[in-house]
Design a protein around this motif. Structure first.
Motif, PDB file in Angstrom:
ATOM      1  N   ARG A  74       5.531 -12.719 -15.349  1.00  0.00           N
ATOM      2  CA  ARG A  74       6.523 -12.330 -16.329  1.00  0.00           C
ATOM      3  C   ARG A  74       6.054 -11.216 -17.398  1.00  0.00           C
ATOM      4  NH1 ARG A  74      10.154 -17.531 -17.513  1.00  0.00           N
ATOM      5  NH2 ARG A  74       8.211 -18.559 -17.802  1.00  0.00           N
ATOM      6  N   GLN A 124       9.037 -19.704 -25.753  1.00  0.00           N
ATOM      7  CA  GLN A 124      10.190 -18.779 -25.873  1.00  0.00           C
ATOM      8  C   GLN A 124      11.407 -19.302 -26.263  1.00  0.00           C
ATOM      9  OE1 GLN A 124       8.410 -16.433 -22.032  1.00  0.00           O
ATOM     10  NE2 GLN A 124      10.304 -17.242 -21.786  1.00  0.00           N
ATOM     11  N   SER A 168      14.203 -18.241 -25.124  1.00  0.00           N
ATOM     12  CA  SER A 168      15.125 -18.402 -23.712  1.00  0.00           C
ATOM     13  C   SER A 168      14.194 -17.975 -22.724  1.00  0.00           C
ATOM     14  CB  SER A 168      16.448 -17.811 -24.013  1.00  0.00           C
ATOM     15  OG  SER A 168      16.316 -16.359 -24.229  1.00  0.00           O
ATOM     16  N   GLU A 169      14.884 -18.060 -21.553  1.00  0.00           N
ATOM     17  CA  GLU A 169      14.224 -17.471 -20.366  1.00  0.00           C
ATOM     18  C   GLU A 169      14.308 -16.188 -20.140  1.00  0.00           C
ATOM     19  OE1 GLU A 169      15.814 -19.801 -16.895  1.00  0.00           O
ATOM     20  OE2 GLU A 169      14.706 -21.701 -17.729  1.00  0.00           O
ATOM     21  N   LYS A 170      15.232 -15.581 -20.911  1.00  0.00           N
ATOM     22  CA  LYS A 170      15.120 -14.211 -20.809  1.00  0.00           C
ATOM     23  C   LYS A 170      14.231 -13.094 -21.647  1.00  0.00           C
ATOM     24  CE  LYS A 170      20.393 -14.399 -20.106  1.00  0.00           C
ATOM     25  NZ  LYS A 170      21.330 -14.118 -20.634  1.00  0.00           N
ATOM     26  N   LYS A 210      11.080 -11.811 -22.665  1.00  0.00           N
ATOM     27  CA  LYS A 210       9.801 -11.470 -21.633  1.00  0.00           C
ATOM     28  C   LYS A 210       8.628 -11.858 -22.539  1.00  0.00           C
ATOM     29  CE  LYS A 210      12.150  -7.744 -19.257  1.00  0.00           C
ATOM     30  NZ  LYS A 210      12.294  -6.390 -19.192  1.00  0.00           N
ATOM     31  N   VAL A 220      10.324 -23.283 -23.337  1.00  0.00           N
ATOM     32  CA  VAL A 220      11.536 -22.584 -23.462  1.00  0.00           C
ATOM     33  C   VAL A 220      12.514 -23.357 -24.454  1.00  0.00           C
ATOM     34  CG1 VAL A 220      13.690 -21.771 -22.737  1.00  0.00           C
ATOM     35  CG2 VAL A 220      11.667 -21.653 -21.296  1.00  0.00           C
ATOM     36  N   SER A 277      17.642 -24.005 -23.444  1.00  0.00           N
ATOM     37  CA  SER A 277      17.607 -23.951 -21.814  1.00  0.00           C
ATOM     38  C   SER A 277      19.089 -23.978 -21.525  1.00  0.00           C
ATOM     39  CB  SER A 277      16.632 -24.873 -21.071  1.00  0.00           C
ATOM     40  OG  SER A 277      16.981 -26.127 -21.723  1.00  0.00           O
ATOM     41  N   GLU A 278      19.450 -24.202 -20.158  1.00  0.00           N
ATOM     42  CA  GLU A 278      20.841 -24.296 -19.748  1.00  0.00           C
ATOM     43  C   GLU A 278      21.108 -25.506 -19.989  1.00  0.00           C
ATOM     44  OE1 GLU A 278      20.792 -23.389 -15.733  1.00  0.00           O
ATOM     45  OE2 GLU A 278      20.475 -21.165 -15.940  1.00  0.00           O
TER      46      GLU A 278
END
Length: 287
Positions: free
Chosen positions: A14, A34, A36-38, A40, A147, A150-151
């Motif tokens: 990534r 991070q 969020s996972e978005k 980079k 992260v 997360s969701e």
């Protein structure tokens, strides 16, 4: 090697920086996180076991405390607990603006009146239940980034975060009243104890013969009457008026000095004539 000649792990996926190119202070382990996972590019935390000099009374347990640098402003104590819970049971997490150099931990005296942390990077002290959790936490940099949002556990941002912060800032009046009453009760007991000790020591000389004078031992002042207050006010007004009118301009100040100097010269000449007359009459005896 992965497909396409890309090496596995080491933060190569990534678009992350390779692990060997990450600058890290000596003695620390770099762990990527991070929001969020978005995201980079990861953010790096620097961790090590918290150690102090021999003989220092440290408030944090030895060999069970993890010291973390470069904690971002959006990472809270709850977020650190969530990120490091995979390393073992966590007893406490504490964020501070700078490393704690005090030998004794200062416990907050109130649950309502506490200074808030500034919005900037912080340091953190994480206390685990077992010492093995320290080694597990410092080795998290070998895996992928941690992260925060997360969701399964989304972190509130924007308007939702503002509403949550505003709701948390509202104080329960009943709980606040109980805390204030408790504080005032302790304060009254403390003052009563100090007054009782002062009464016992008042007028009693110590080993060197000194007598302690307290506030209660002082003679109370005589209250002023209305006539006395009026006279004092009138005097203050007259004094203020004299200051305002006297030497108001610069030329008035110069004239006053010139007149004073002329009077001194005139008096000097008169004294000289008086001395000359006494010498002529043989009555001048300076010694």
């Amino acid at each position: 090697m992965a497909a396409g000649g890309r090496p596995r792990g080491e933060g190569a996926a990534r678009g992350r920086l390779p692990r060997k190119n990450v600058p890290c202070p000596l003695g620390y382990a770099a762990v990527p996180i991070q929001f969020s996972e978005k995201q980079k590019c990861p953010h790096w935390l620097y961790m090590k076991e918290h150690k102090v000099r021999e003989g220092t009374q440290c408030p944090y347990p030895k060999s069970r405390t993890l010291f973390i640098l470069n904690v971002p402003p959006y990472c809270t104590e709850e977020d650190l607990t969530q990120l490091l819970s995979c390393c073992g049971t966590i007893q406490s997490v504490e964020l501070q603006e700078k490393p704690d150099l005090a030998e004794r931990q200062q416990k907050p005296q109130s649950g309502f009146f506490q200074p808030k942390l500034a919005v900037k990077f912080h340091v953190a002290y994480v206390v685990f239940r077992r010492p093995a959790s320290i080694r597990t936490a410092t080795s998290l940099g070998r895996t992928g980034p941690l992260v925060i949002s997360s969701e399964s556990r989304p972190v509130k941002t924007g308007l939702q975060k503002w509403i949550a912060n505003y709701s948390a800032s509202l104080v329960d009046p009943e709980a606040l009243k109980v805390e204030v009453d408790t504080f005032m009760e302790k304060y009254d007991k403390k003052m009563a104890k100090e007054d009782a000790e002062a009464e016992k020591e008042e007028g009693v000389p110590d080993n060197e013969g000194w007598v302690k004078v307290t506030r209660k031992g002082r003679r109370p002042g005589i209250p002023r009457t209305e006539a006395v207050n009026l006279r004092l006010l009138e005097k203050e007004k007259q004094k203020r008026a004299r200051k305002e009118l006297l030497n108001f301009y610069a030329w008035q100040h110069r004239e006053t000095k010139r007149e004073h100097l002329a009077q001194l010269r005139k008096k000097f000449e008169e004294d000289k004539q008086r001395i000359a007359l006494m010498r002529a009459q043989r009555k001048f005896r300076p010694y």
